[in-house]
Design a protein around this motif. Structure first.
Motif, mmCIF file in Angstrom:
data_model
loop_
_atom_site.group_PDB
_atom_site.id
_atom_site.type_symbol
_atom_site.label_atom_id
_atom_site.label_comp_id
_atom_site.label_asym_id
_atom_site.label_seq_id
_atom_site.Cartn_x
_atom_site.Cartn_y
_atom_site.Cartn_z
ATOM 1 N N TYR A 33 0.830 -1.205 0.000
ATOM 2 C CA TYR A 33 0.000 0.000 0.000
ATOM 3 C C TYR A 33 0.864 1.255 0.000
ATOM 4 C CZ TYR A 33 -4.162 2.765 1.229
ATOM 5 O OH TYR A 33 -5.212 3.656 1.221
ATOM 6 N N GLU A 48 -7.388 -1.808 11.339
ATOM 7 C CA GLU A 48 -7.675 -0.554 10.644
ATOM 8 C C GLU A 48 -6.989 0.598 11.385
ATOM 9 O OE1 GLU A 48 -11.888 -0.366 10.668
ATOM 10 O OE2 GLU A 48 -12.030 -0.694 12.821
ATOM 11 N N ARG A 69 -7.878 -3.135 6.822
ATOM 12 C CA ARG A 69 -8.661 -2.116 6.117
ATOM 13 C C ARG A 69 -7.897 -0.789 6.157
ATOM 14 N NH1 ARG A 69 -12.580 -5.053 8.981
ATOM 15 N NH2 ARG A 69 -12.194 -3.758 10.815
ATOM 16 N N TRP A 71 -8.336 1.907 4.286
ATOM 17 C CA TRP A 71 -9.004 2.940 3.497
ATOM 18 C C TRP A 71 -8.993 4.306 4.173
ATOM 19 C CZ3 TRP A 71 -8.397 -0.707 0.469
ATOM 20 C CH2 TRP A 71 -8.931 -1.995 0.668
ATOM 21 N N GLN A 72 -9.073 4.370 5.494
ATOM 22 C CA GLN A 72 -9.128 5.653 6.195
ATOM 23 C C GLN A 72 -7.754 6.121 6.676
ATOM 24 O OE1 GLN A 72 -12.044 7.305 6.196
ATOM 25 N NE2 GLN A 72 -12.847 5.541 5.064
ATOM 26 N N TYR A 86 -1.281 -4.456 2.912
ATOM 27 C CA TYR A 86 -2.658 -4.686 3.353
ATOM 28 C C TYR A 86 -3.260 -5.892 2.626
ATOM 29 C CZ TYR A 86 -4.960 -3.169 -0.961
ATOM 30 O OH TYR A 86 -5.414 -3.093 -2.245
ATOM 31 N N HIS A 88 -7.432 -7.426 2.445
ATOM 32 C CA HIS A 88 -8.796 -7.358 2.952
ATOM 33 C C HIS A 88 -9.520 -8.684 2.740
ATOM 34 C CE1 HIS A 88 -13.108 -5.802 2.895
ATOM 35 N NE2 HIS A 88 -12.685 -5.657 4.140
#
Length: 266
Positions: A33, A48, A69, A71-72, A86, A88
């Motif tokens: 990532y 996360e 996760r 994403w944030q 990462y 998922h």
């Protein structure tokens, strides 16, 4: 084994193989990532991002981070030389509820688990990717439902819902277990038809209630987050077995689960 420190690429390649990510669409495979050439001696695992993640990285002197996760994640608040990997969907299906041979081993499976249901993706060019099982069936020495419930609760740190059901023998004993990463009418009925007396899953789904009532299937739903936490600890143990000198750090400082073997993982 050599004393050479692990690279982010080596870590990503290892997990790509262990999680069999070639069965997934490119956008679902995961991997690197945020790239870094920093050698890894201390690796953090987290499901996360959370507000004090940068402080946690600093306090634990982490060289790299694995996220379920990402994403944030605000990468601008992290040191630029901390690499990030990462996974998922491959993590969910291989290390939580699904065809999870590590879990089957820990639950004393008698023999190799059988696949239950499957998914198969098609690429944008129409190429069929390899099938992957939604869940698994395995046999074990019969026990009363309450004993199995205590075992599962200890393993996962609790559960959300449990129903003793009506076992096919007419007694509340569990000998054949279905572990499935989804819960719907068809899957519950297939598990019953193939001899399962317990349906072990993450989240209880009401649309499957009629199938549960009709079949008398016992059900334990451990909770989605609990299954992910278990999977993260299992991942820590998997990594430690591959690289014994690698320091793997979890946010709650919990100990990795003890795995009897990780061979023939997927």
């Amino acid at each position: 084994m050599t004393n050479q420190l692990l690279s982010l690429r080596e870590l990503a390649d290892f997990l790509q193989n262990e999680l069999a990510t070639d069965r997934y669409l490119k956008r679902e495979q995961g991997g690197i990532y945020h790239h870094s050439d920093r050698p890894i001696s201390r690796l953090g695992l987290a499901l996360e991002p959370w507000p004090v993640l940068p402080k946690w990285l600093e306090e634990n002197k982490l060289d790299a981070l694995w996220l379920h996760r990402p994403w944030q994640l605000d990468r601008t608040k992290l040191p630029p030389d901390v690499g990030i990997v990462y996974h998922h969907l491959p993590f969910d299906e291989a290390l939580t509820m699904g065809y999870n041979t590590l879990l089957a081993n820990l639950m004393n499976s008698l023999g190799t688990p059988e696949p239950l249901g499957y998914k198969q993706d098609t690429t944008d060019t129409g190429e069929l990717l390899p099938k992957r099982a939604i869940g698994m069936l395995f046999d074990r020495v019969e026990q009363e439902f309450d004993a199995v419930l205590r075992e599962v609760s200890t393993m996962f740190g609790g559960y959300d819902r449990a129903e003793a059901g009506r076992c096919q023998t007419g007694q509340h004993t569990i000998g054949r277990i279905a572990v499935v990463g989804a819960m719907n009418d068809a899957l519950v009925r297939e598990a019953h038809e193939r001899g399962a007396s317990l349906y072990l899953t993450g989240q209880y789904r009401k649309p499957a209630q009629k199938a549960v009532d009709d079949t008398g299937m016992a059900v334990i739903a451990v909770g989605h987050y609990r299954s992910e936490e278990w999977g993260m600890r299992a991942l820590a143990a998997l990594l430690h077995e591959r690289w014994p000198t690698l320091n793997v750090v979890l946010p709650d400082n919990s100990e990795p689960v003890a795995l009897p073997t990780t061979k023939n993982f997927v």
